[in-house]
Design an enzyme around this catalytic site. Structure first.
Site, mmCIF file in Angstrom:
data_model
loop_
_atom_site.group_PDB
_atom_site.id
_atom_site.type_symbol
_atom_site.label_atom_id
_atom_site.label_comp_id
_atom_site.label_asym_id
_atom_site.label_seq_id
_atom_site.Cartn_x
_atom_site.Cartn_y
_atom_site.Cartn_z
ATOM 1 N N TRP A 109 0.836 -1.212 0.000
ATOM 2 C CA TRP A 109 0.000 0.000 0.000
ATOM 3 C C TRP A 109 0.858 1.244 0.000
ATOM 4 C CZ3 TRP A 109 -3.968 -1.783 -1.991
ATOM 5 C CH2 TRP A 109 -4.573 -2.964 -1.557
ATOM 6 N N ASP A 127 -1.827 6.935 6.234
ATOM 7 C CA ASP A 127 -2.818 5.927 5.841
ATOM 8 C C ASP A 127 -3.059 5.038 7.060
ATOM 9 O OD1 ASP A 127 -4.253 3.783 4.847
ATOM 10 O OD2 ASP A 127 -2.843 3.307 3.232
ATOM 11 N N LYS A 183 -11.773 -2.083 6.768
ATOM 12 C CA LYS A 183 -10.904 -2.865 7.636
ATOM 13 C C LYS A 183 -11.412 -2.795 9.084
ATOM 14 C CE LYS A 183 -8.358 -3.503 3.999
ATOM 15 N NZ LYS A 183 -7.432 -2.534 3.495
#
Ligand SMILES: *Cc1c(COP(=O)(O)O)cnc(C)c1O
Length: 358
Positions: free
Chosen positions: A102, A170, A194
């Site tokens: 990511w 993030d 998530k």
């Protein structure tokens, strides 16, 4: 129906209260006689949902009026583009840390807009640790990090002192899992699926002063943070259903509180890591000091047992334990809503499997 223990990395387990409220609202939302998925996002009943979800984020993270919050679409992945598009002008430089897939995608997209200085990377060891002790140059537009690396199971428990450089993070897979000083951050983003809700919305939190420092370029309206934040998630039709579920999850988070949530999460992670370290068949794959409390990565020492163990788990209603396709092995995601009973069920299965193989 037997309870299935949901260790999925995302979309993932949610509190039962949020699921029950969603079922009821699909039938009859807020006594309107209409389903949540067939009402106007501009109805009074629904604008109250967005307003409450926004306020809950601010309350839980203790953010004041110097921050703006919105629920956007396009996943955390669109943030990889929006952040540099909004803040990294041509010829300017942003600092990133490469801690996995990511973070790597965030770096790739930032390079489309300006210069990227990758301050540190853990790629040399397949991202199984968090790089530390690097300096953040004073002249970068912002510093970007990933607090929890969902695929590798590493987590940043401390954030570097940026000496005035805007801090962007993030937090897709560990937001609301523990207390942290959100007021140190200029921008935080998290895909909902998530630890906060279903897929379909992304939380963004921006310090208003940072909003005034945007790059001098033409930004398409739908990619402009200022537009979305000033319109309080309502510039265009938001993810009506997803934000509703987030609101209920956030109510649950607020009721528990971040300190108690951290205790819960620590107890679950400690239980599983202790078994991984004790059990002769398994071994952890991440640096001990950087072990994530959200995603626990481990492997069977004898790789030939892997498929068998996954089948064994499935028969015991333990679901979602296969590692990400890019790293293999096993991964147990222990997000906020997973109960410790589920972790105990996994530990019991690991012990039974060990006896079977003895
Ligand atoms: C899952 C994940 C993403 C990607 O999220 P999408 O919503 O699928 O775009 C980005 N960052 C982290 C840390 C993630 O866990």
């Amino acid at each position: 129906m037997n309870k299935v223990h949901n260790f999925s990395a995302g979309p993932a387990v949610l509190p039962q209260s949020a699921i029950d409220a969603s079922i009821a609202a699909l039938q009859n939302f807020a006594s309107t006689g209409l389903s949540l998925i067939e009402i106007s996002h501009r109805s009074k009943e629904y604008t109250e949902v967005v307003a409450e979800a926004t306020q809950l984020v601010k309350d839980i993270l203790q953010l004041g009026d110097d921050y703006a919050v919105a629920f956007l679409q396009g996943g955390a992945s669109l943030q990889f583009d929006m952040i540099p598009m909004n803040w990294l002008g041509e010829g300017e430089t942003a600092a990133y840390v490469n801690t996995g897939v990511w973070a790597g995608r965030a770096i790739k997209e930032a390079k489309l807009f300006g210069n990227v200085n990758v301050l540190a990377s853990s790629e040399d060891k397949n991202f199984n640790y968090i790089p530390k002790n690097y300096a953040i140059p004073a002249d970068v537009k912002y510093y970007h990090c990933t607090s929890n690396n969902t695929i590798y199971g590493t987590e940043m428990f401390d954030f570097p002192d940026t000496n005035g450089v805007p801090l962007v993070c993030d937090m897709s897979s560990d937001i609301f899992s523990r207390p942290f000083d959100a007021n140190k951050f200029d921008m935080i983003y998290a895909g909902a699926q998530k630890n906060m809700g279903p897929a379909g919305t992304t939380l963004v939190i921006v310090k208003k002063s940072f909003l005034e420092k945007r790059a001098k370029r033409i930004i398409p309206t739908m990619l402009d943070y200022k537009i979305h934040l000033e319109n309080e998630s309502m510039y265009n039709t938001p993810s009506v259903f997803a934000i509703f579920v987030c609101m209920h999850t956030l109510r649950w988070v607020k009721q528990i509180g971040l300190e108690a949530m951290e205790k819960r999460n620590k107890a679950k992670a400690d239980l599983l890591y202790a078994e991984i370290d004790r059990n002769s068949l398994f071994v952890g794959t991440t640096a001990i000091e950087d072990r994530s409390r959200m995603n626990v990565n481990f492997v069977l020492k004898n790789k030939e047992y892997e498929e068998e163990f996954l089948k064994f788990c499935k028969a015991k209603n333990l679901s979602g334990l296969k590692g990400h396709r890019s790293v293999g092995g096993l991964r147990a995601s222990l997000y906020n809503a997973l109960e410790i009973e589920s972790v105990q069920a996994l530990v019991d299965a690991m012990q039974e499997f060990e006896k079977m193989k003895a």
